[in-house]
Design a protein around this motif. Structure first.
Motif, short mmCIF file in Angstrom:
data_model
loop_
_atom_site.label_atom_id
_atom_site.label_comp_id
_atom_site.label_asym_id
_atom_site.label_seq_id
_atom_site.Cartn_x
_atom_site.Cartn_y
_atom_site.Cartn_z
N MET A 13 0.89 -0.52 0.11
CA MET A 13 0.06 0.23 0.08
C MET A 13 0.60 1.35 0.40
SD MET A 13 -3.41 -1.13 2.47
CE MET A 13 -1.70 -1.49 3.90
N LEU A 14 2.00 1.16 0.65
CA LEU A 14 2.72 2.15 0.47
C LEU A 14 3.44 2.55 -1.10
CD1 LEU A 14 4.57 1.39 3.82
CD2 LEU A 14 3.21 2.74 3.02
N SER A 15 4.00 3.86 -1.71
CA SER A 15 4.41 4.14 -2.78
C SER A 15 6.05 3.19 -2.68
CB SER A 15 4.39 5.38 -3.37
OG SER A 15 5.40 6.45 -2.14
N LEU A 16 6.58 3.32 -3.99
CA LEU A 16 8.05 3.19 -3.99
C LEU A 16 8.95 3.90 -3.49
CD1 LEU A 16 7.74 0.50 -7.17
CD2 LEU A 16 8.56 0.00 -4.73
N ALA A 17 8.34 5.07 -4.03
CA ALA A 17 8.99 6.37 -3.71
C ALA A 17 9.32 6.02 -1.68
CB ALA A 17 8.67 7.94 -4.09
N LEU A 18 8.34 5.70 -1.49
CA LEU A 18 8.27 5.92 0.13
C LEU A 18 9.07 4.76 0.43
CD1 LEU A 18 7.22 7.26 3.18
CD2 LEU A 18 5.21 6.44 2.37
N ILE A 19 8.76 3.64 0.17
CA ILE A 19 9.89 2.56 0.24
C ILE A 19 11.35 3.16 0.31
CG2 ILE A 19 9.90 0.07 -0.39
CD1 ILE A 19 7.25 -0.40 -0.54
N GLY A 20 11.45 4.04 -0.61
CA GLY A 20 12.76 4.06 -0.30
C GLY A 20 13.74 4.76 0.35
N ILE A 21 12.75 5.84 0.79
CA ILE A 21 12.86 6.55 2.09
C ILE A 21 13.51 5.79 2.87
CG2 ILE A 21 11.72 8.47 3.37
CD1 ILE A 21 10.80 10.00 0.30
N VAL A 57 12.05 3.52 -6.56
CA VAL A 57 12.82 3.16 -5.73
C VAL A 57 14.64 4.07 -5.77
CG1 VAL A 57 14.59 1.37 -4.35
CG2 VAL A 57 12.43 1.08 -4.30
N VAL A 58 15.32 3.25 -7.19
CA VAL A 58 16.97 3.26 -7.12
C VAL A 58 16.63 5.10 -7.47
CG1 VAL A 58 16.92 1.89 -8.34
CG2 VAL A 58 15.82 3.32 -9.91
N TRP A 59 15.77 5.63 -7.61
CA TRP A 59 15.25 7.69 -7.90
C TRP A 59 15.88 7.81 -7.18
CZ3 TRP A 59 16.03 10.21 -13.07
CH2 TRP A 59 15.80 11.01 -12.80
N VAL A 60 15.01 7.56 -5.58
CA VAL A 60 15.08 8.37 -4.42
C VAL A 60 16.72 7.66 -4.16
CG1 VAL A 60 14.55 7.75 -2.01
CG2 VAL A 60 12.78 7.90 -4.15
N ILE A 61 17.83 7.05 -4.06
CA ILE A 61 18.61 6.81 -3.93
C ILE A 61 19.78 7.53 -4.47
CG2 ILE A 61 20.40 4.66 -3.87
CD1 ILE A 61 18.12 2.75 -3.83
N ASN A 62 19.30 7.40 -5.20
CA ASN A 62 20.51 7.87 -5.95
C ASN A 62 20.65 8.29 -7.89
OD1 ASN A 62 21.57 5.73 -7.79
ND2 ASN A 62 23.14 5.86 -7.09
#
Length: 325
Positions: free
Chosen positions: A146-154, A264-269
């Motif tokens: 239910m969480l967005s992948l961007a939030l998972i990345g954070i 995920v990868v966009w949030v990381i770097n």
């Protein structure tokens, strides 16, 4: 004096009943005509989703295909120039990040298929045993979906931080030179990102397989038990093959997830330094440094074509079976 009673013959009775029967058939075949209000409601229900699909999906897709054959920096329509296949030649032959991105997407697919999906299947099998608190466990494992992948990345960025991250703290290396830079090391960060993606994908697969397990006929398990099969044999020889439709859906979902992995990868770097993915390259060229709408669109079209392969196979198999049945 004898009296006689006129009894209608069978033919006369049939003839007398025939008009009524035909009227009944015509009455049964009568179709209710849609009122003006019904037509308006149906038009809205069909037209609004179709319009949204056109505006948000099909028109941008068509424009991306057209722009992939042009040179444009996005600063005014008068700057658009025809480029032919030059953008695609650059992507395949000259782009230093394309083939590493393809390798990473393949690695993403293999990891989700052989690590994340079996974990989700294992969770589904365990939770299908009607253990105490099963609903609570299902909710816990489904929360990442239910969480967005961007939030998972954070969230995982906090977990993987070099100096104050939980993982280095548990390893006893936090704040020391031995601390692992999980997201900064190009030899490690792809695996760290895959673990974060697995956390979400396993919960999604778990829910799908739980639904599939509930739909398996209980008599199949009983018959296997009477034949002397143990639990493992019953699952792999009876239950798992019976969930073939679910298996096909999960295969398609896994392939699509591996191709559209981006957040995920966009949030990381921002998909660099060992985390190159095709989807990240699309955004890099569309809105990032060295902006080139044509090259970014070429990356997007290549990703679209690759994504259409599993979708087309799935739809052809699905509708092929329906036409045969």
């Amino acid at each position: 004096m004898s009296s006689t009673t006129d009894v209608p013959s069978a033919g006369n009775a049939t003839a007398a009943m025939a008009p009524t029967g035909r009227r009944g058939i015509r009455k049964n075949r009568r179709v209710r005509r849609l009122s003006h209000r019904d037509k308006i409601v149906l038009s809205i229900m069909v037209g609004v989703p179709t319009l949204i699909q056109l505006i948000l999906v099909w028109i941008p897709t068509l424009l991306s295909v057209l722009l992939s054959f042009t040179r444009w920096n996005g600063l005014g329509l008068d700057g658009i120039r025809a480029a032919g296949l030059a953008n695609y030649q650059y992507v395949v032959n000259d782009s230093p990040a394309f083939w590493p991105a393809v390798q990473h997407n393949i690695l993403w697919l293999v990891f989700l298929a052989f690590i994340a999906t079996p974990i989700g299947l294992l969770l589904a099998v365990l939770l299908d045993q009607n253990i105490r608190g099963s609903n609570i466990y299902q909710s816990v494992f489904f929360v990442p979906v239910m969480l967005s992948l961007a939030l998972i990345g954070i969230i995982w960025q906090l977990f993987y931080q070099k100096d104050n991250g939980l993982l280095n703290f548990l390893l006893g290396t936090a704040g020391t030179p031995q601390a692992v830079d999980w997201f900064g090391d190009p030899h490690v960060n792809i695996w760290a990102a895959l673990v974060a993606a697995t956390w979400r994908h396993a919960g999604y697969v778990m829910i799908l397989y739980l639904a599939g397990l509930k739909g398996v006929d209980a008599s199949l398990r009983e018959a296997a038990s009477l034949d002397g099969a143990n639990a493992t044999q019953t699952f792999f020889r009876i239950v798992f093959p019976a969930m073939r439709p679910v298996n096909i859906v999960i295969i398609v979902i896994t392939i699509i997830e591996s191709l559209r992995a981006f957040d995920v990868v966009w949030v990381i770097n921002k998909g660099t330094n060992g985390l190159e993915l095709i989807s990240a390259l699309v955004i890099t060229f569309l809105v990032g440094e060295g902006q080139s709408i044509g090259i970014g669109s070429a990356f997007a079209v290549i990703l679209l074509v690759i994504s259409l392969v599993p979708i087309t196979i799935y739809l052809s198999r699905t509708f092929g079976k329906e036409s045969k049945s």
